[in-house]
Design an enzyme around this catalytic site. Structure first.
Site, PDB file in Angstrom:
ATOM      1  N   SER A 161       0.755  -0.965  -0.049  1.00  0.00           N
ATOM      2  CA  SER A 161      -0.023  -0.046  -0.052  1.00  0.00           C
ATOM      3  C   SER A 161       0.995   1.412   0.101  1.00  0.00           C
ATOM      4  O   SER A 161       2.138   1.351   0.993  1.00  0.00           O
ATOM      5  CB  SER A 161      -0.960  -0.181   1.247  1.00  0.00           C
ATOM      6  OG  SER A 161      -1.730  -1.009   1.553  1.00  0.00           O
ATOM      7  N   GLU A 244       0.254  -3.159  14.412  1.00  0.00           N
ATOM      8  CA  GLU A 244      -0.509  -2.830  13.128  1.00  0.00           C
ATOM      9  C   GLU A 244      -2.108  -3.103  13.421  1.00  0.00           C
ATOM     10  O   GLU A 244      -2.897  -2.283  13.032  1.00  0.00           O
ATOM     11  CB  GLU A 244      -0.056  -3.478  12.237  1.00  0.00           C
ATOM     12  CG  GLU A 244      -0.861  -3.328  10.346  1.00  0.00           C
ATOM     13  CD  GLU A 244      -0.426  -3.960   9.641  1.00  0.00           C
ATOM     14  OE1 GLU A 244       0.092  -4.518   9.791  1.00  0.00           O
ATOM     15  OE2 GLU A 244      -0.362  -2.890   8.553  1.00  0.00           O
TER      16      GLU A 244
HETATM   17  C1  LIG Z   1      -6.359  -3.968   1.948  1.00  0.00           C
HETATM   18  C2  LIG Z   1      -4.751  -4.462   2.272  1.00  0.00           C
HETATM   19  C3  LIG Z   1      -3.778  -3.447   2.259  1.00  0.00           C
HETATM   20  C4  LIG Z   1      -2.511  -4.187   2.225  1.00  0.00           C
HETATM   21  N1  LIG Z   1      -0.973  -4.084   2.268  1.00  0.00           N
HETATM   22  C5  LIG Z   1       0.192  -4.324   2.757  1.00  0.00           C
HETATM   23  C6  LIG Z   1       0.865  -3.750   2.641  1.00  0.00           C
HETATM   24  O1  LIG Z   1       0.965  -2.702   2.755  1.00  0.00           O
HETATM   25  N2  LIG Z   1       2.732  -3.976   2.915  1.00  0.00           N
HETATM   26  C7  LIG Z   1       2.401  -5.426   2.593  1.00  0.00           C
HETATM   27  O2  LIG Z   1       4.053  -6.400   3.143  1.00  0.00           O
HETATM   28  N3  LIG Z   1       1.125  -6.642   2.811  1.00  0.00           N
HETATM   29  C8  LIG Z   1       0.172  -5.680   2.212  1.00  0.00           C
HETATM   30  N4  LIG Z   1      -1.499  -6.274   2.279  1.00  0.00           N
HETATM   31  C9  LIG Z   1      -1.027  -7.925   2.105  1.00  0.00           C
HETATM   32  C10 LIG Z   1      -1.760  -8.934   3.073  1.00  0.00           C
HETATM   33  O3  LIG Z   1      -0.666  -8.600   4.318  1.00  0.00           O
HETATM   34  C11 LIG Z   1      -1.704 -10.360   2.628  1.00  0.00           C
HETATM   35  O4  LIG Z   1      -2.803 -10.298   1.494  1.00  0.00           O
HETATM   36  C12 LIG Z   1      -2.370 -11.218   3.554  1.00  0.00           C
HETATM   37  O5  LIG Z   1      -0.963 -11.692   4.704  1.00  0.00           O
HETATM   38  C13 LIG Z   1      -2.160 -12.625   3.294  1.00  0.00           C
HETATM   39  O6  LIG Z   1      -0.933 -13.474   2.492  1.00  0.00           O
HETATM   40  P1  LIG Z   1      -1.279 -13.772   0.154  1.00  0.00           P
HETATM   41  O7  LIG Z   1      -2.495 -12.491   0.056  1.00  0.00           O
HETATM   42  O8  LIG Z   1      -0.222 -14.486  -0.094  1.00  0.00           O
HETATM   43  O9  LIG Z   1      -3.134 -14.409   1.269  1.00  0.00           O
HETATM   44  P2  LIG Z   1      -2.441 -16.380   1.342  1.00  0.00           P
HETATM   45  O10 LIG Z   1      -1.572 -16.435   2.532  1.00  0.00           O
HETATM   46  O11 LIG Z   1      -1.958 -17.116   0.157  1.00  0.00           O
HETATM   47  O12 LIG Z   1      -3.695 -16.736   1.544  1.00  0.00           O
HETATM   48  C14 LIG Z   1      -4.453 -17.470   0.735  1.00  0.00           C
HETATM   49  C15 LIG Z   1      -5.626 -17.895   1.986  1.00  0.00           C
HETATM   50  O13 LIG Z   1      -5.288 -18.949   2.351  1.00  0.00           O
HETATM   51  C16 LIG Z   1      -5.732 -18.786   4.144  1.00  0.00           C
HETATM   52  N5  LIG Z   1      -4.796 -19.265   4.777  1.00  0.00           N
HETATM   53  C17 LIG Z   1      -3.399 -19.597   4.211  1.00  0.00           C
HETATM   54  N6  LIG Z   1      -2.644 -19.930   5.163  1.00  0.00           N
HETATM   55  C18 LIG Z   1      -3.265 -20.293   6.381  1.00  0.00           C
HETATM   56  C19 LIG Z   1      -3.282 -21.185   7.092  1.00  0.00           C
HETATM   57  N7  LIG Z   1      -2.346 -22.229   8.249  1.00  0.00           N
HETATM   58  N8  LIG Z   1      -4.124 -21.311   7.976  1.00  0.00           N
HETATM   59  C20 LIG Z   1      -5.600 -21.276   7.318  1.00  0.00           C
HETATM   60  N9  LIG Z   1      -5.689 -20.779   5.775  1.00  0.00           N
HETATM   61  C21 LIG Z   1      -4.857 -19.728   5.584  1.00  0.00           C
HETATM   62  C22 LIG Z   1      -5.321 -17.212   3.978  1.00  0.00           C
HETATM   63  O14 LIG Z   1      -6.455 -17.582   4.910  1.00  0.00           O
HETATM   64  C23 LIG Z   1      -6.329 -16.386   2.537  1.00  0.00           C
HETATM   65  O15 LIG Z   1      -7.955 -16.588   2.914  1.00  0.00           O
HETATM   66  C24 LIG Z   1      -2.197  -5.686   2.140  1.00  0.00           C
HETATM   67  C25 LIG Z   1      -3.510  -6.512   1.836  1.00  0.00           C
HETATM   68  C26 LIG Z   1      -4.871  -6.109   2.184  1.00  0.00           C
HETATM   69  C27 LIG Z   1      -5.824  -6.941   1.216  1.00  0.00           C
END
Ligand SMILES: Cc1cc2nc3c(=O)[nH]c(=O)nc-3n(C[C@H](O)[C@H](O)[C@H](O)COP(=O)(O)OP(=O)(O)OC[C@H]3O[C@@H](n4cnc5c(N)ncnc54)[C@H](O)[C@@H]3O)c2cc1C
Length: 391
Positions: A161, A244
């Protein structure tokens, strides 16, 4: 047990509201809109807050704060989030990047970075997530290797972001190979103007301003920009995320929406000429929201209170984050039901009820259970560390 704010804090709230009424321009609808005026405005706004000692008020005096109590700071968080966060990306500096520098930074780093933050002059972004490392953050592959007197960073971040506006980035990367993947990570403070950094916006339902990809190609980062011990970045990152998760007062926006919905339901007539608020479904929806709003507020205060007493744990922030983010989804759904089909029109469309407030909120509430660590991961934390359930 006292659930109300001290009188001085409420008086300060009134003062802050008057200031915001005077300072927020007519076009301001919130941080997460598609409008080029937003980031420059938020920087100016932060400088004005800083002039009044309201930006980093709970920080110690030596770092540019005024040692205010956490409840005055909570008033700022609530009023800002309620108004669509006019501090812009700088809410992150105040809520957790600054506190991380106080906890892990050297005296030189504190001197160099905290004063500009307290003056409202600088924007930061958070470079943690990668295409193959989100929930499983320790799997990240961005590398910082040793070069001639500095780190050389190569890799890619995603969902970053505010990266188009940021001056600096809090970057989690791998400096060493540990026995376990959580070892060997380090936190770097990276100047976003360094050659080799490319920011590419990602278009999303939240608009083009919300997310970015950030690429690092042979980016030189001086050794004195390492935050905390080398190889101990996981500990810095976990502390960052705990701050955070309560940083944004998510419940405060719910209160604004709830008040707007109550006003709408009592002043809008249905096809029988009766106020919408006489319908059982509307009434029960509003009551559900009111009960949950009050609970969300107290869950947030519980964490703030524990943190200020040095008694923080990682379960309470997880509970607060899950509850508040899901409440934001709930009010989006109930709110759209109450305002009806035209509620899907956007802000600025003359026919949109509440000037598109509900549609706007609905769109921006969807990512909340994902941001700051997904709610599934938070539930894992609660079940294992809070309830003692097996993995
Ligand atoms: C509005 C917004 C702002 C953001 N801003 C930033 C930012 O500024 N900087 C930054 O670094 N990141 C940022 N992010 C990223 C955010 O931290 C990640 O999207 C989040 O950590 C999930 O990672 P992923 O998208 O790779 O999903 P994944 O980790 O691939 O997960 C996919 C799905 O599987 C589920 N899952 C995964 N592992 C498990 C488990 N062990 N047990 C149960 N369920 C599981 C997850 O809950 C999810 O539903 C932002 C995200 C959003 C939506």
């Amino acid at each position: 047990m006292e659930f109300e704010f001290p009188a001085e804090a409420e008086q300060f709230r009134e003062e802050l509201r008057a200031f915001m009424d005077a300072e927020l321009p007519d076009w301001w609808k919130g941080l997460f809109h598609d409008d080029d005026r937003i980031y420059p405005f938020t920087r100016e706004f932060c400088m004005k807050l800083a002039e009044r000692d309201w930006l980093t008020m709970s920080w110690p005096v030596e770092h540019g704060g005024v040692d205010a109590d956490v409840w005055s700071q909570m008033v700022v968080r609530e009023e800002m989030w309620a108004a669509g966060e006019p501090r812009g990306p700088q809410y992150m500096s105040l809520n957790y990047i600054g506190p991380m520098l106080m906890e892990f930074g050297t005296a030189d780093q504190q001197e160099r970075f905290l004063k500009p933050m307290a003056a409202g002059e600088v924007m930061w972004c958070q470079g943690f997530s990668e295409p193959e490392a989100g929930s499983d953050l320790a799997a990240l592959s961005t590398r910082a290797t040793d070069a001639d007197g500095c780190f050389l960073v190569n890799g890619q971040k995603i969902w970053t972001s505010y990266a188009t506006a940021a001056d600096w980035c809090l970057l989690l990367c791998r400096t060493d190979l540990g026995e376990r993947k959580h070892q060997g990570l380090s936190m770097l403070l990276v100047d976003m103007n360094t050659p080799g950094i490319t920011v590419r916006p990602i278009d999303s339902m939240g608009g083009p301003q919300e997310f970015n990809e950030v690429f690092f190609d042979d980016v030189e980062v001086p050794y004195d920009c390492l935050l905390g011990p080398r190889g101990d970045g996981w500990r810095v990152a976990m502390s960052t995320l705990a701050h955070e998760r309560v940083g944004a007062a998510l419940h405060a926006r719910v209160k604004v929406l709830l008040d707007a919905l109550i006003e709408y339901a009592t002043t809008t007539k249905d096809e029988n000429g009766q106020p919408l608020a006489t319908r059982p479904s509307v009434r029960s929806g509003l009551v559900r929201l009111q009960a949950r709003y009050r609970a969300a507020r107290l869950l947030c205060y519980r964490v703030v209170s524990a943190m200020s007493a040095g008694d923080a744990n990682d379960v309470d922030p997880a509970v607060s984050k899950v509850f508040s983010s899901e409440l934001n989804i709930l009010i989006g759904n109930i709110g759209l039901d109450i305002v009806g089909a035209r509620g899907q029109l956007r802000t600025g469309d003359g026919l949109a009820p509440l000037d598109g407030l509900m549609n706007d909120h609905w769109v921006h509430s969807i990512p909340q259970p994902i941001a700051m660590g997904t709610n599934e991961i938070q539930r894992n934390i609660i079940s294992q560390r809070g309830l003692g359930l097996p993995r």
